[in-house]
Design a protein around this motif. Structure first.
Motif, PDB file in Angstrom:
ATOM      1  N   ASN A   1       0.720  -1.145  -0.002  1.00 32.70           N
ATOM      2  CA  ASN A   1      -0.121  -0.011  -0.192  1.00 32.70           C
ATOM      3  C   ASN A   1       0.878   1.046  -0.040  1.00 32.70           C
ATOM      4  O   ASN A   1       0.581   2.316  -0.589  1.00 32.70           O
ATOM      5  N   LEU A   2       2.050   1.020   0.678  1.00 35.96           N
ATOM      6  CA  LEU A   2       2.812   2.274   0.912  1.00 35.96           C
ATOM      7  C   LEU A   2       3.421   2.564  -0.522  1.00 35.96           C
ATOM      8  O   LEU A   2       3.595   3.761  -0.919  1.00 35.96           O
ATOM      9  N   VAL A   3       3.905   1.608  -1.228  1.00 33.33           N
ATOM     10  CA  VAL A   3       4.287   1.771  -2.757  1.00 33.33           C
ATOM     11  C   VAL A   3       3.319   2.377  -3.616  1.00 33.33           C
ATOM     12  O   VAL A   3       3.500   3.679  -4.365  1.00 33.33           O
ATOM     13  N   GLY A   4       1.910   2.208  -3.332  1.00 34.61           N
ATOM     14  CA  GLY A   4       0.967   2.717  -4.064  1.00 34.61           C
ATOM     15  C   GLY A   4       0.571   4.166  -3.674  1.00 34.61           C
ATOM     16  O   GLY A   4       0.476   4.723  -4.454  1.00 34.61           O
ATOM     17  N   SER A   5       0.587   4.460  -2.461  1.00 37.88           N
ATOM     18  CA  SER A   5       0.300   5.714  -1.795  1.00 37.88           C
ATOM     19  C   SER A   5       1.593   6.607  -1.812  1.00 37.88           C
ATOM     20  O   SER A   5       1.408   7.878  -1.951  1.00 37.88           O
ATOM     21  N   ARG A   6       2.706   6.157  -1.471  1.00 34.03           N
ATOM     22  CA  ARG A   6       3.787   7.049  -1.380  1.00 34.03           C
ATOM     23  C   ARG A   6       5.140   6.701  -1.954  1.00 34.03           C
ATOM     24  O   ARG A   6       6.041   6.744  -1.656  1.00 34.03           O
ATOM     25  N   GLY A   7       4.884   6.221  -3.510  1.00 32.96           N
ATOM     26  CA  GLY A   7       5.857   5.577  -4.272  1.00 32.96           C
ATOM     27  C   GLY A   7       7.050   6.329  -4.378  1.00 32.96           C
ATOM     28  O   GLY A   7       7.956   6.088  -4.635  1.00 32.96           O
ATOM     29  N   GLN A   8       6.966   7.774  -4.177  1.00 37.68           N
ATOM     30  CA  GLN A   8       8.213   8.468  -4.473  1.00 37.68           C
ATOM     31  C   GLN A   8       8.887   8.839  -3.068  1.00 37.68           C
ATOM     32  O   GLN A   8      10.058   9.404  -3.175  1.00 37.68           O
ATOM     33  N   ASP A   9       8.250   8.403  -1.979  1.00 35.22           N
ATOM     34  CA  ASP A   9       8.954   8.638  -0.659  1.00 35.22           C
ATOM     35  C   ASP A   9       9.995   7.667  -0.173  1.00 35.22           C
ATOM     36  O   ASP A   9       9.625   6.814   0.450  1.00 35.22           O
ATOM     37  N   TRP A  10      11.175   7.633  -0.869  1.00 35.08           N
ATOM     38  CA  TRP A  10      12.063   6.510  -0.775  1.00 35.08           C
ATOM     39  C   TRP A  10      12.365   6.284   0.684  1.00 35.08           C
ATOM     40  O   TRP A  10      12.771   5.145   0.899  1.00 35.08           O
ATOM     41  N   HIS A  11      12.518   7.346   1.405  1.00 34.96           N
ATOM     42  CA  HIS A  11      12.771   7.058   2.803  1.00 34.96           C
ATOM     43  C   HIS A  11      11.981   6.337   3.638  1.00 34.96           C
ATOM     44  O   HIS A  11      12.561   5.625   4.436  1.00 34.96           O
ATOM     45  N   LEU A  12      10.632   6.347   3.354  1.00 38.19           N
ATOM     46  CA  LEU A  12       9.731   5.499   3.982  1.00 38.19           C
ATOM     47  C   LEU A  12       9.571   3.941   3.326  1.00 38.19           C
ATOM     48  O   LEU A  12       9.451   2.937   4.001  1.00 38.19           O
ATOM     49  N   LEU A  13       9.574   4.027   2.032  1.00 38.05           N
ATOM     50  CA  LEU A  13       9.730   2.928   1.348  1.00 38.05           C
ATOM     51  C   LEU A  13      10.940   1.757   1.704  1.00 38.05           C
ATOM     52  O   LEU A  13      10.794   0.758   1.931  1.00 38.05           O
ATOM     53  N   THR A  14      12.143   2.213   1.823  1.00 34.87           N
ATOM     54  CA  THR A  14      13.370   1.624   1.970  1.00 34.87           C
ATOM     55  C   THR A  14      13.213   1.118   3.534  1.00 34.87           C
ATOM     56  O   THR A  14      13.574  -0.095   3.646  1.00 34.87           O
ATOM     57  N   SER A  15      12.821   2.120   4.320  1.00 38.13           N
ATOM     58  CA  SER A  15      13.035   1.431   5.837  1.00 38.13           C
ATOM     59  C   SER A  15      11.860   0.492   6.041  1.00 38.13           C
ATOM     60  O   SER A  15      12.136  -0.440   6.746  1.00 38.13           O
ATOM     61  N   GLY A  16      10.549   0.873   5.345  1.00 38.64           N
ATOM     62  CA  GLY A  16       9.520  -0.009   5.551  1.00 38.64           C
ATOM     63  C   GLY A  16       9.993  -1.537   4.918  1.00 38.64           C
ATOM     64  O   GLY A  16       9.636  -2.359   5.568  1.00 38.64           O
ATOM     65  N   ALA A  17      10.434  -1.531   3.718  1.00 35.42           N
ATOM     66  CA  ALA A  17      11.051  -2.796   3.233  1.00 35.42           C
ATOM     67  C   ALA A  17      12.028  -3.527   4.236  1.00 35.42           C
ATOM     68  O   ALA A  17      11.939  -4.833   4.215  1.00 35.42           O
ATOM     69  N   PHE A  18      12.937  -2.666   4.783  1.00 35.42           N
ATOM     70  CA  PHE A  18      14.047  -3.536   5.544  1.00 35.42           C
ATOM     71  C   PHE A  18      13.363  -3.957   6.778  1.00 35.42           C
ATOM     72  O   PHE A  18      13.563  -5.092   7.141  1.00 35.42           O
ATOM     73  N   ILE A  19      12.220  -3.133   7.338  1.00 35.38           N
ATOM     74  CA  ILE A  19      11.598  -3.839   8.605  1.00 35.38           C
ATOM     75  C   ILE A  19      10.871  -5.075   8.092  1.00 35.38           C
ATOM     76  O   ILE A  19      10.716  -6.064   8.850  1.00 35.38           O
ATOM     77  N   SER A  20      10.100  -5.187   7.053  1.00 36.92           N
ATOM     78  CA  SER A  20       9.604  -6.458   6.361  1.00 36.92           C
ATOM     79  C   SER A  20      10.422  -7.626   6.103  1.00 36.92           C
ATOM     80  O   SER A  20       9.973  -8.525   6.150  1.00 36.92           O
ATOM     81  N   THR A  21      11.759  -7.268   5.951  1.00 36.14           N
ATOM     82  CA  THR A  21      12.465  -8.251   5.768  1.00 36.14           C
ATOM     83  C   THR A  21      13.365  -8.943   6.764  1.00 36.14           C
ATOM     84  O   THR A  21      13.957 -10.008   6.848  1.00 36.14           O
ATOM     85  N   ILE A  22      13.611  -7.916   7.901  1.00 37.97           N
ATOM     86  CA  ILE A  22      14.561  -8.513   9.196  1.00 37.97           C
ATOM     87  C   ILE A  22      14.259  -9.639   9.633  1.00 37.97           C
ATOM     88  O   ILE A  22      15.109 -10.478   9.917  1.00 37.97           O
ATOM     89  N   VAL A  23      12.949  -9.913   9.961  1.00 40.60           N
ATOM     90  CA  VAL A  23      12.627 -11.282  10.641  1.00 40.60           C
ATOM     91  C   VAL A  23      13.055 -12.356   9.783  1.00 40.60           C
ATOM     92  O   VAL A  23      13.633 -13.352  10.516  1.00 40.60           O
ATOM     93  N   PRO A  24      12.271 -12.420   8.450  1.00 40.73           N
ATOM     94  CA  PRO A  24      12.733 -13.624   7.602  1.00 40.73           C
ATOM     95  C   PRO A  24      14.225 -13.829   7.522  1.00 40.73           C
ATOM     96  O   PRO A  24      14.714 -14.984   7.467  1.00 40.73           O
ATOM     97  N   LEU A  25      15.039 -12.724   7.609  1.00 41.95           N
ATOM     98  CA  LEU A  25      16.517 -12.665   7.302  1.00 41.95           C
ATOM     99  C   LEU A  25      17.065 -13.657   8.829  1.00 41.95           C
ATOM    100  O   LEU A  25      17.923 -14.412   8.374  1.00 41.95           O
ATOM    101  N   ILE A  26      16.576 -13.023   9.781  1.00 42.72           N
ATOM    102  CA  ILE A  26      17.060 -13.725  10.955  1.00 42.72           C
ATOM    103  C   ILE A  26      16.721 -15.005  11.115  1.00 42.72           C
ATOM    104  O   ILE A  26      17.684 -16.066  11.376  1.00 42.72           O
ATOM    105  N   VAL A  27      15.420 -15.542  10.822  1.00 40.40           N
ATOM    106  CA  VAL A  27      14.987 -16.947  10.872  1.00 40.40           C
ATOM    107  C   VAL A  27      15.942 -17.533   9.724  1.00 40.40           C
ATOM    108  O   VAL A  27      16.575 -18.968  10.041  1.00 40.40           O
ATOM    109  N   PHE A  28      16.118 -17.230   8.802  1.00 40.61           N
ATOM    110  CA  PHE A  28      16.946 -17.689   7.351  1.00 40.61           C
ATOM    111  C   PHE A  28      18.393 -18.092   7.747  1.00 40.61           C
ATOM    112  O   PHE A  28      18.980 -18.974   7.603  1.00 40.61           O
ATOM    113  N   PHE A  29      19.065 -16.997   8.429  1.00 37.72           N
ATOM    114  CA  PHE A  29      20.453 -17.087   8.788  1.00 37.72           C
ATOM    115  C   PHE A  29      20.427 -18.169  10.019  1.00 37.72           C
ATOM    116  O   PHE A  29      21.475 -18.871  10.046  1.00 37.72           O
ATOM    117  N   ALA A  30      19.792 -18.224  11.003  1.00 36.81           N
ATOM    118  CA  ALA A  30      19.784 -19.001  12.273  1.00 36.81           C
ATOM    119  C   ALA A  30      19.613 -20.406  11.619  1.00 36.81           C
ATOM    120  O   ALA A  30      20.221 -21.161  12.345  1.00 36.81           O
TER     121      ALA A  30
END
Lengths: 332, 281
Positions: free
Chosen positions: B236-265
């Motif tokens: 939704n953020l991509v749709g509504s704030r597609g040019q707000d890279w500061h939000l999109l990139t931090s949001g994407a990192f938050i969405s990725t951090i848990v699977p990355l931890i599980v994956f590496f562990a």
């Protein structure tokens, strides 16, 4: 304080959801154990296998059959329309674009990720930093399609000519003296499908899946007997001859499995297209078309027909899977 | 030295491919810590020339977690994913045990069906399930998502666990039976502890799959909802704030951090699981 309440709710939901299933098995087992022996030995397997079958039946098997049935009916699944939805699916312009794009997806994603995966598997076998290099390629597998889409939207970001490019790809292109490219928007048409845009999208999938191919193929490459390769070397074979005459033929069955898995994954793919372009600019695929028919146009008949086409496309793979599995069982 | 030179093309090829694989994610990570104005003015790679001048900050993360609802979505993702991983593991493990070590009519047929279902596109189930969910009033609930993910993950779970449990030594099970152990006791005391590697590998598969899912959430949550997971919120953020890279990139990192931890562990088990049954549908 509110945040604590929320976190508590999370734990409660997790405990109830997960604990409920364990309790179910214990209760069922307890009940059956009280029965006379004859009944017990007959019922017990179904206590163990029953819940899984129930879920499979209710969530996968029955809905699949109903969808096939719906695909012969109109938008609200009330009037019988015969093959009309299928005729629509193959004659409608947007659907044809989606079908062509899907072919591009299958050929390029499968071709590139399997061949790059294979090259990596062979090369990694020869270097001391193999584990680190493998992790670099493999890690994107943990990233969601949505997350990957954000990552790559930024790589493809476009600024008008003369502005500072903040997207990696256009920064490279402009530094080489070319004009910036609108990777997703600019149309390079082929039968109404957008080859450039679609390629930009499927590159994301290649980035995500190559690690998977590499890991499987690497295991197969390591399984090739060392003396076979040594013997070939003594006979004067060079590295390329060894690759084509020994490596590829020996790991062919693994390559088929890998390619099959990628094809199945690609057929279902939806998220990347949905997030990146929403299917605009000629980048639609079959799976995203289906969701659009469902939600945007509320046409359940057409949506069902498109889903059924996806199923028909994987039928050969299902048959192959069962066949392969049978053989595997006989060998045990 | 000579071997290094002959291996030079190998090193260069690997280095180039690894760089291509690393750069997009590196760009995301660096961008997510840069101030909004800086992101829009210069490319993220300019930071590398002067890393101490870069003015890194956590502002983007705070904003996306609070104002953009990513914090709540994060909790929702946990609530969806943990039961949607544990429930199919439990069911698949019991079923895999029965299919391997209990004699009953139809167990071969059941297993062939499961293998076939591995590759059935789950899009096939959306319309009837959505109708059933609406009728039962469970669309837009965690329960609905748990059920759907349990069903979609079950074929792979049964397949992987059955392949593993079926190859455990026969003597072990027979010895326990001679000692008078019931199937439940054998399952919980003998089979489960021995099957932990296979269970872990399926757990990683299922966890990654559910956490990263967008399509199932989109279909069964319908519109904006309090139960939306991070992938949904991010899209939704991509749709509504597609040019707000500061939000999109931090949001994407938050969405990725848990699977990355599980994956590496659990990477070791994950790879083993892939190698055991590589036909995830």
């Amino acid at each position: 304080m509110e945040i604590l309440g929320r976190v508590f709710n999370v734990f409660l939901a997790i405990a109830v959801g997960s604990g409920g299933v364990i309790a179910l098995f214990i209760a069922l087992n307890y009940a059956v154990e009280r029965l006379p022996y004859k009944w017990r030995s007959r019922l017990l397997p179904w206590v163990f296998v029953g819940p899984a079958l129930l879920v499979l039946g209710l969530i996968l098997v029955i809905p699949t059959l109903i969808t096939i049935f719906y695909s012969f009916f109109g938008p609200a699944t009330e009037t019988f329309v015969g093959l009309k939805n299928y005729i629509f699916a193959f004659t409608n312009n947007d659907m044809q674009v989606a079908l062509i794009n899907n072919v591009l997806w299958i050929v390029l994603v499968t071709g590139v990720s399997v061949s790059v995966g294979l090259i990596l598997a062979v090369l990694m076998d020869r270097v001391s930093y193999e584990p680190i290099a493998k992790s670099v390629i493999f890690t994107p597998m943990a990233i969601s399609f949505v997350g990957a889409s954000v990552i790559w939207r930024f790589v493809y970001a476009y600024r008008p000519e003369g502005d500072n490019q903040i997207g990696l790809l256009n920064a490279i292109v402009t530094s080489l003296g070319f004009d910036p490219v609108g990777w997703l928007v600019e149309r390079v048409n082929f039968l109404g499908a957008n080859v450039l845009g679609t390629t930009a999208l499927l590159a994301i999938m290649i980035w995500l899946q190559t690690g998977f191919c590499m890991v499987l193929l690497s295991a197969a490459v390591k399984g090739i007997p060392k003396d076979m390769i040594e013997a070939a070397r003594i006979d004067g074979a060079n590295e390329f001859q060894i690759f084509w005459r020994i490596t590829i033929p020996t790991i062919r069955s693994t390559m088929t499995v890998v390619a099959t898995t990628i094809i199945v994954l690609v057929l279902k793919l939806f998220d990347i297209v949905w997030v990146m372009t929403n299917g605009n600019f000629g980048t639609e695929v079959v799976a995203s078309r289906m969701i659009k028919e469902m939600f945007k146009f509320n046409n359940y008949g057409r949506g069902s027909a498109i889903a059924t086409i996806l199923l028909i496309a994987v039928v050969p793979i299902i048959i192959y899977n069962i066949h392969r599995f049978r053989k595997q069982e006989e060998n045990q | 030295m000579e071997s290094f030179l002959t291996k030079l093309p190998v090193h260069v090829t690997l280095l180039v491919i690894c760089a291509i694989w690393l750069l997009p994610a590196l760009g995301l990570l660096i961008t997510s810590f840069r101030p909004r104005e800086a992101i829009l003015e210069t490319g993220w790679w300019t930071v590398l020339q002067n890393p101490f001048d870069a003015n890194f900050q956590l502002e983007n993360y705070i904003q996306v977690l609070t104002a953009e609802g990513m914090g709540q979505a994060f909790l929702n993702s946990l609530t969806i994913t943990v039961p949607a991983t544990i429930i199919p593991i439990a069911m698949a493990a019991f079923a895999a045990y029965a299919l391997s070590w209990m004699r009953f009519a139809g167990r071969q047929v059941i297993f062939f069906i499961v293998v076939g279902l591995l590759v059935v596109p789950f899009q096939m189930t959306f319309i009837p399930l959505l109708r059933a969910y609406n009728f039962l009033g469970i669309s837009g609930t965690f329960l609905g998502l748990w059920l759907a993910h349990t069903g979609y993950g079950m074929p792979l779970g049964i397949y992987l666990l059955r392949n593993y449990i079926g190859t455990l030594p026969k003597d072990l099970i027979e010895a326990a039976q001679v000692d008078g152990a019931s199937h439940m006791t054998i399952f919980s005391r003998v089979i489960l502890p021995l099957s932990l590697p296979a269970i872990a590998s399926f757990a990683v598969f299922q966890f990654l799959w559910v956490w990263n899912d967008l399509m199932v959430a989109l279909v069964f949550l319908g519109g904006t909802s309090d139960v939306a997971p991070v992938t949904y919120r991010l899209s939704n953020l991509v749709g509504s704030r597609g040019q707000d890279w500061h939000l999109l990139t931090s949001g994407a990192f938050i969405s990725t951090i848990v699977p990355l931890i599980v994956f590496f562990a659990l990477q070791r088990y994950f790879i083993r699981g892939i190698l055991a049954g590589s036909v995830k549908g």
